[in-house]
Every structure is written in C-alpha cells, then in structure tokens.
Design an enzyme around this catalytic site. Structure first.
Site: not given
Lengths: 496, 500
Positions: B79, B110, B190
């Site tokens: 992402h 992801d 992330s």
C-alpha cells in the site's frame, strides 16, 4: 391530562369566553379529541407486543354518535376514547369501518342512557355536514383543541389541490394543501368551510406551515361507501407508469403528439387479466380525459390533477374504463378493469397497518415471511441495514410474485438452544425447502410441518446443506424454548 | 482466503502524509544493529479518480518504512508503493535519498519488494534475519519505523497481543494471518519490522481508528509465502480454495450427513465457481482432513500445538501446489488431490492498483465496470439509500452466490452523466447496471461499445437490471454531441476498454 382547581381558577375568564364562543359556534362542537391507546406487535419477534402507548388526534362528528378520523390515528388501538371540547368526560368508541388505503376510519361513539340530548354526553356534539365543494384558493378554518381542551380555530387558505401520497407506496389520494397560521397539533383535525366539514388534516409541516388535507369529496365518497355495504374501497388500475417527457423516448415509441401520453412500465399481478395494460403501452386518454406527458389531466372540478385521481376519485373497484393507448405504434381503445389493490397479492407485503404477522418457531428457528414492516423495523437507515439480497427483492420485485401467493419465507433468527447448535449464526436467510419440500410461502411451511408432524430439515437458499433438527428432541426443545424465551405461542397462523 | 466485500471500516493503513518535529530516538537493547537496515520510503502517489476516470487523480506525497533483506532488496508494504509515481529511499542518519523501483508487489498480502540501483545505498547496511518460529502471546516485541511525529527512526516496544485472521484492508477482501501488537504503531510505521529476539517476526501494516494500543503486523509466514512466491520472478498470489462450510457441531446434522461417530469435519455448503475447489468438491461433501490433519467440527486443525482454521494449511501453499482432502461424500470416503490455483475472479471486488480505470463514454453517458474503487468513490455512506446504489451492493456481494454472473464477464454500470441536452433525461438511471444495449446482452464493457454501433431505428435503447424503464438516446444526436461534451468536460479520450 390533569387539571387542578388552581389552574381552573386562574383561567376562569378564558374558559368563560371560550364557552361563550362555543355557544355561538356550533360547528366547533362537531370536533372531538380522540385519545388512542395502541399496542404494536414487535416487528422482529412477532409473538411479542411492544409496551402500550398513547397518541392523540381529532375526529369530526358526522352523524349520530359517529365520528370520522384517520386510520393511522386508531391503528392497532386497544382503547379509543372521545373527549368533547371543554369537557373532561371521556367516551369510549369503537372502530366501525377502517380503510388504511384511504387513511380513514369511522368511529362509533358509545352513547349514554340519558334520553335528553341536552344532558346526554353525546348530545353535546353537533354533527357536521359534509361540504359539497371546496374551491382552490378559498378560505377554510381548522379546528383543534389546546392542551386544556379549549377550542382553537385558525384560518387557512387552500393553496393547492394535488394527488399526494398517504402512507404506503400504493396509497395516493386527492389532497388539498392549506397554508395556515395555526400550529396544527394533531391529525384528524377538522377543516371547516361555511360551517361544513371541508376536510380532515392528514399531515402538517411546521417548516412551511402547510397542512395536507383529505378533502370532503374523498370523505363523502368513503361515507357513502360505508353506508352501502359491503364496503368496496378505492380502486387501483394495477400498473406502474412513468412520464413521457423525453423527446427521444417519445420519438422511439413513435408518439407524435408532443404533450400527451404516459408510459406503462409494468403490469401488476392480480385482478382481471382481460384488458390489462402491457409494458410499453402509451396511455393517451383515460376514461375520456386526455393525459399529458407527466400523467396529469384537467379535472372539471379541481383543475390539473395527476391521473391516480381518475382511478381512485372518480371510479370504484369493479368498474371498467375506456383507455386510448398506443401499442406497438398502433393507436387502439381498450377497456381497463379496476380493482382494489390488495397487499396480500404482493411478494413482499408492506403490512403498513401492523397486522400480527404469521410465524413458526420450531427448534428455535423463527420462520416468517418478509414484509415491509419487518424491514423498516431496523430503524431510520433500514435500507442500508438490511441484507442486500432481501433489499433487492423488496425494491425490485415486491409486487411481482412468480406465482400468485408467493412470499419470501425467511429464517429471521435462531433462538439459541442445544438443539440448534451450529446454526445460531443464521439470520435473514431465505428458506427454500422444509423437510425437503419446496416452500413458496409460510402457508406451505405450515402445510409441510403439519403433514410431517414437525420441522426436521430446513433448506436455505445458497446453502448447500440442510439444517437438520433432531426429531426426537424437537418436542422437548420446543417446550424448553417456549419457556426460556417466553414465547406464548410457537406459531401464529391466520385462518385463510 | 477471501472475505465479503465489506471490510472493517475502522481499520486503516499506516501511511504517513506529513512529518513534524524530531525528538531523539530510544534504542532498546538487541535492536541496535537492526537500525541500520530500517529505511524511510518517500513516495509520490497518484490514485486514479473513478468519478472522472479519463484523468489521473491528484498526486500526493507520503512516507512509510521498510527494511533491507537478503539480496539487497527492501521489503515494505504494497500500500505504500501502489500507484506510485516517484519513489525514494533514505537510510537512518544518512542525508541522501536514493531512487528506487518496485520489483515485485503482492496486493493480496500487502507486501512489496523494492530495488535500489545505486550500490552506495547498501554501504554500512545490514540485511535483517527472519525468525524461524512464531513467538508466543505476551512475548515482547519491538517495532521500528518512521511514524508521524518526527523525521528520524522511531522504536517502540510492546507485546504480541493476539494471533488472528483479519482482512487486509489494502485489497479489501483478502484475509490472512495477522499479529496484533500493543506497541505504538502509527501512520508512517507501515513497512517497518517487528522484532523479537533480534529477528523479524512481522511487518507493521495497519491499525484500528478509535482504538488504543492495537496495531497489526503481517506475520512471518505471510512474508515467507510472498518471498517464496516471487522466487520464479513473478508474483502469483495466494491460491484460493473457494468453499464455504458449515460446522458440524450439531449431532442431528452429523447423523444426517452420515458422519461416523468419533469422526469430525465440516460440510461444504457453497463452492465458488472461481476457486480451486470447483470440479473437486461439491455441496454436501464433508471435509474430514487436510494433508493428514484431522478437521474438527468447527473447522480447526491442530498445528504445532495451536488450533487454527484449516485454511491455514492452504495459506502456506503456493499457486500450483496440491492439497489433499479426505472427504465423506454420500457416506463414502474419498481422497481428493486438488491443485491450487488463483484464477482471475472479476466478482471478488478486490481493490485495484496501477490499473487505470476502464470506461466508455457515449452521448455523455459514462460506463464503467463495477469495482470496489468505484463503490468507494461513490461514498456509499452519503448516498446509500437509493435503489440503484443498493442494487450495486447486492450485485457486488451476491454475484456468485445468486448466480447473477451467468453469461457476464463483469457488471457494467452507467456510472455518470455528463449533462448535455442530448442526455437530459438520463439522471434517474445513474448507477444502474446495464443489462442490454440496443437489444444486445451486455457481458462486459467492450460489449457496450459494440452495441452502440447498432442503434435501433436511430435510437440507443439501454436497459438496466431490475428496472422496467429504458434509457433512450437519439443515436445521431449523441454522436454529434460527443465532441462538444468531451471538450466541455475535459475528456481527452472517450474510452479505456482495457483488455476485455
């Protein structure tokens, strides 16, 4: 309402003035307050009743111990009481005739034994005559009570005649819109013109100060129908339509008159098949009246009105009306039969009136039919809160059963118990089979269960394995479930 | 494992939009060396605009984290680098930014692997090592990354709170194993490593809005699956079994299914037409075991001392591998050897990236395939109550279950009206699912264009699912209006039909 002696004393001058006004204003004595105790069934658990509640509105006295009000006001009533202006006496009343499609109910007020009208409680009421004609732009008077039971009157003007929706998708009626300075405080309030009943208030919008009025012509029609039993009600033509304003669509359908015609979209099941209108028919003339491309016609009495009034207002069920249509590019005359729309013919009935719904509880599985009432029980966002599959059926097929009598049978919820372990997550699932036999309505479910003696297997749509209940445990489980979840009756089946 | 269209709305990805001041970092014991492998990723991304699909969306800058693994590669979240237009990487305490590129990307898990061409980037760096086993609950873990609140590396500590399955919000539908940790994980974290005893056991990737001390990491088995998948230089994705099952905890059901006493398993109630099980399993089959592991009544197996859903064994396999089920079919035992595949499934409605939206415009009517991105662009929370929108939700969730997809490659939506006198009366049809155009049944977007070439008596007649009314356009007027409509609304190309 409780009134104290102290308050009475304080407002004594006002009471005197109001009473004096009432003596000189006989029509106001034709308005009574209606106090309704009602109790709805729980739309999610159909054996339950919700706590009783009370609502108030008004009725117009229209004959000997008779009063006319809205059906919505007395819906699911357990007790109806009548209160005259400036009086604390409550008189019980019963519902003589009701029609939720017209949102009208005729009440019978219990009289008393007093032979003298002057001392009789019902004798204080003065029946109102029905106004024969109420013109647009004319002045009217709305009569209601204040919180102490005193008469309030406010003037208003009829600013629009239209065909408006009552409650429910199929229920339209001629309506007047009245602009008034009076803050209308209840439905059923009488609208007077020249001391006659010109209409009943159906709705009121505080923002625009306009009241929706069911006019005297509709009231008169209802009362005459009641007076000549059996009651027939208001007619429906059994089709859906749309305006035909799009020039491209008109040209495609070869409709050359630029201002006329509406397009039939679908024909609803039920009624007389003879002369039924078909999808893509273009209606030019209905019952002798030219129909414009928005579905309006020129009513000789009320001016420009939408077509439903031609059906509901000027005709009755059983009539056959001449219709001029264009079908497959050919102009032709057909005879369209009219009938009374029945919610019962729908795949998903609305049950707006809150009739107790049928159900079966077996092994904790609550089986019932999908209704609009059940769907709307999910609150203001019920459309988004409902399973999309059920919503799709409701929105696109609710009037369209594949076969007459078809309903959507659902397993609405499972009451957890040892007999239904492993199935307790199922909710709002469509029931396809019971004990291996296809079911198309709850009536089918009852038939199968009665023939087999019990529910043993439940087949759900798009669930490739049947839910199986232990037949040896069913009787004891049902007894246990009824006691634990306080289900007084494990089934409700109306006589057909 | 795919889940229904609706994902937990409150779960958010942890991509930082902007950064602020920089307090000094903390350095817990045991992770000092790993600092050298944790990098900050700067991206400029441009998400496609599904409401005006003929033009690109607004570009935006963001940052995330990543870490260097064996082979001079950088592991991060998909992402972070999806729809990326410009990508740079920076090491801790190094002012230089290095240009990078996406080498592999797995949207269903992801994860993405980046490459940096400049060998100088890898000077003084260290490739992290992956843990061989999963830690236990309550084991202390450390999260490294570049979250919002500063420019420099951040290190937080907490414990492994839960091991569970959850939806990966990047794709919106895929469900895999996740680690829940209570270490602070914030936007920008992330892609950063989660460390246990000096080795990577996960990669921070998403959190829950309005919840405290809940962050999620992609666990090491999922990371290993991704790395193994790309070993042949191509990412294939997770294989999809494609069955729904019913627990057999009910004794009456077990007897009905002829499940012998002492045996356990789950009953198949739906076989996905696009899953690996199609043609191998059928409704009513009972799955007794998978690869020799007995399946319990609730669908779990015992794996390394833990009870996990039997799908976990599928999760560990690659596309093309085989799984073995022992089943009971009509009371008879059978062994099923099933090759695992991951075929294109247009009805799973996974979020799409790096693929410009497909559309076709005629007469000011914009048609597009039904997609998750389109549904999101419509902002269903604001307009969820109208008939057409509700029908889109029904089709998106029940396409395969209710066999709506029969003879359909993709559902085509009349997505938008570019108002012009030629289409004045089209408004009520917006968001309708196109069923026929000029008498031609519509299977896909390209069919619309083909059908428009054959108007009926000079008109385009467009029919919609669940609607008795038709949209009619004057074909010649529409054709003549197109240039003006395109000029007015800035449409530089009237179509992107894609590959279909």
């Amino acid at each position: 309402m409780t009134r104290t002696a102290g308050l009475s004393c304080l407002f004594l001058p006002a009471l005197v003035l109001a009473a004096a006004a009432a003596q000189t204003n006989r029509p106001a004595a034709g308005v009574v307050q209606v106090i309704v105790t009602y109790q709805d069934y729980d739309p999610l658990l159909p054996w339950r009743k919700l706590p009783p509640a009370t609502r108030q509105g008004y009725a117009a006295v229209i004959g000997s111990s008779r009063a006319l009000t809205t059906e919505n006001l007395v819906r699911r009533a357990t007790l109806v009481e009548i209160l005259c202006a400036e009086s604390g006496d409550k008189m019980p009343a019963s519902i003589e005739t009701r029609d939720h499609q017209a949102n009208l109910a005729l009440l019978k007020i219990a009289g008393d034994a007093a032979p003298n009208a002057a001392t009789s409680r019902t004798g204080r009421m003065t029946p109102l005559a029905i106004a024969e004609r109420v013109a647009r732009s004319s002045a009217v008077t709305i009569v209601q009570f204040d919180e102490t039971g005193q008469i309030q009157q406010g003037s208003g003007d009829v600013i629009q005649t239209c065909v408006g929706a009552l409650d429910g998708a199929m229920n339209y009626s001629l309506m007047f819109k009245v602009l008034t300075e009076l803050n209308v405080n209840g439905e059923g309030a009488a609208v007077l013109q020249n001391d006659k009943l010109a209409g009943l208030v159906m709705s009121y919008d505080r923002g625009t100060r306009t009241a929706g009025i069911l006019p005297s012509v509709v009231l008169d029609r209802f009362l005459k129908d009641v007076a000549e039993p059996p009651y027939e009600g208001f007619a429906s033509a059994g089709f859906t339509w749309t305006g035909l304003t799009d020039p491209a669509k008109r040209a495609y359908l070869d409709v050359r008159d630029p201002d006329k015609g509406i397009l039939v979209l679908s024909s609803l099941p039920g009624g007389d098949e003879t002369g039924k209108l078909s999808p893509n028919d273009v209606i030019f003339k209905w019952d002798g009246f030219a129909i414009d491309n928005l579905g309006f016609y020129e009513d000789p009495e009320f001016g420009r009105l939408s077509m439903p009034h031609l059906i509901k207002g000027r005709r009755k069920p059983g009539d056959v009306v001449p219709v001029t249509i264009v079908r497959d590019r050919r102009t032709m005359d057909v005879q369209a039969p009219l009938s009374r729309f029945s919610d019962e013919t729908s795949l998903v009935p609305e049950n707006n009136v809150g009739e107790p719904e049928e159900y079966l509880v077996a092994g904790g599985c609550v089986i019932r039919e999908l209704t609009g009432l059940y769907l709307r029980a999910r609150g203001p966002n019920w459309r988004q809160a409902t399973d999309p599959r059920l919503m799709h059926l409701y929105l696109t097929r609710r009037f369209m059963p594949e076969q007459p009598g078809d309903r959507v049978v659902i397993l609405s919820v499972v009451l957890p118990d040892s007999i239904n372990i492993g199935y307790q997550h199922f909710r709002d699932a469509i029931v396809a089979t019971v004990n291996g036999q296809p079911v198309r309505s709850l009536r089918d479910v009852f038939r199968v269960v009665d023939a087999d003696g019990r529910l043993e297997r439940l087949g759900l749509r798009s669930c490739g394995v049947e839910l199986v209940l232990d037949p040896a445990e069913m009787a004891s489980a049902d007894t246990r479930l009824a006691r634990l979840y306080r289900v007084p009756q494990l089934r409700r089946q109306r006589a057909k | 494992m795919n889940k229904a269209l609706t994902a937990p709305a409150a779960v958010g990805l942890l991509l930082a939009g902007c950064l602020g001041s920089s307090p000094g970092p903390l350095t817990p014991p045991g992770v000092h060396a790993i600092r050298r492998s944790v990098v900050k990723i700067y991206v400029t991304i441009q998400r496609d605009d599904y409401l005006t699909p003929w033009q690109g969306g607004r570009a935006a800058s963001a940052s995330g984290s990543g870490f260097i693994i064996q082979g001079r590669r950088i592991l991060t979240n998909a992402h972070i680098v999806s729809d990326v237009r410009f990508l740079e990487i920076q090491k801790d305490s190094d002012p230089r930014r290095f240009k990078a590129r996406v080498r592999y990307i797995g949207h269903d898990c992801d994860l993405a692997l980046l490459e940096v061409e400049d060998p100088a980037f890898f000077q003084d760096t260290l490739a992290v090592e992956f843990a061989e086993t999963i830690p236990d609950l309550n084991d202390e873990v450390t999260v490294l990354g570049y979250p919002t609140g500063g420019d420099r590396l951040s290190i937080t500590r907490g414990v492994l709170s839960r091991i569970d399955y959850n939806v990966y919000t990047h794709s919106g539908v895929d469900q895999h194993l996740v680690f829940q940790v209570d270490a602070a994980i914030n936007p920008g974290n992330s892609g950063g490593p989660v460390i246990f005893e000096g080795r990577v056991i996960g990669l921070a990737f998403q959190g829950i809005a309005y919840a405290q001390n809940i962050g999620y990491a992609i666990p090491i088995p999922v990371i290993r699956h991704f790395l193994k998948d790309i070993a042949d230089d191509k990412y294939h994705g997770y294989p999809e079994l494609g069955v729904a099952f019913l627990e057999t905890r009910n004794e009456a059901l077990r007897r009905h299914l002829k499940l012998p006493p002492g045996e356990s398993g789950v009953a198949i109630i739906n076989v996905d037409p696009f899953g690996s099980a199609k043609g191998h399993l059928r409704n009513g089959d009972i799955l007794l075991s998978i690869d020799g592991y007995a399946i319990a009544h609730d669908g779990t197996i015992e794996l390394a001392g833990n009870r996990v859903i039997f799908h976990e064994l599928i999760e560990r396999k690659q596309w093309g591998e085989t799984v073995r089920f022992e089943i009971l079919r009509d009371g008879v035992r059978a062994d099923i050897h099933m090759p695992l595949a991951n075929p294109q499934d247009p009805f799973v409605y996974r979020n799409l990236y790096n693929e410009p939206p497909r559309y076709y415009i005629t007469g000011g009517l914009v048609f597009t395939p039904l997609s998750r991105k389109y549904l999101e662009a419509m902002d269903l929370s604001r307009r969820g109550g109208d008939v057409n929108t509700l029908q889109l939700l029904y089709y998106s969730q029940y396409a395969k279950i209710d066999n709506l997809y029969a003879n359909i490659d993709e559902f085509v939506v009349f997505a938008r009206q570019l108002p012009h006198p030629v289409n004045t009366y089209a408004t009520d049809f917006v968001n309708g699912i196109v069923s026929r155009v000029n008498g031609v049944a519509i299977r896909n977007l390209a069919d619309v264009k083909k059908a428009v070439a054959g108007p009926q008596n000079g008109f385009h007649v467009i029919r919609f699912a669940g609607n008795d009314d038709s949209l009619i356009l004057d074909a010649q007027a529409a054709r003549l209006a197109d240039p003006q409509i395109f000029a007015t609304y800035g449409v530089d190309s009237p179509e992107n039909l894609g590959g279909k």
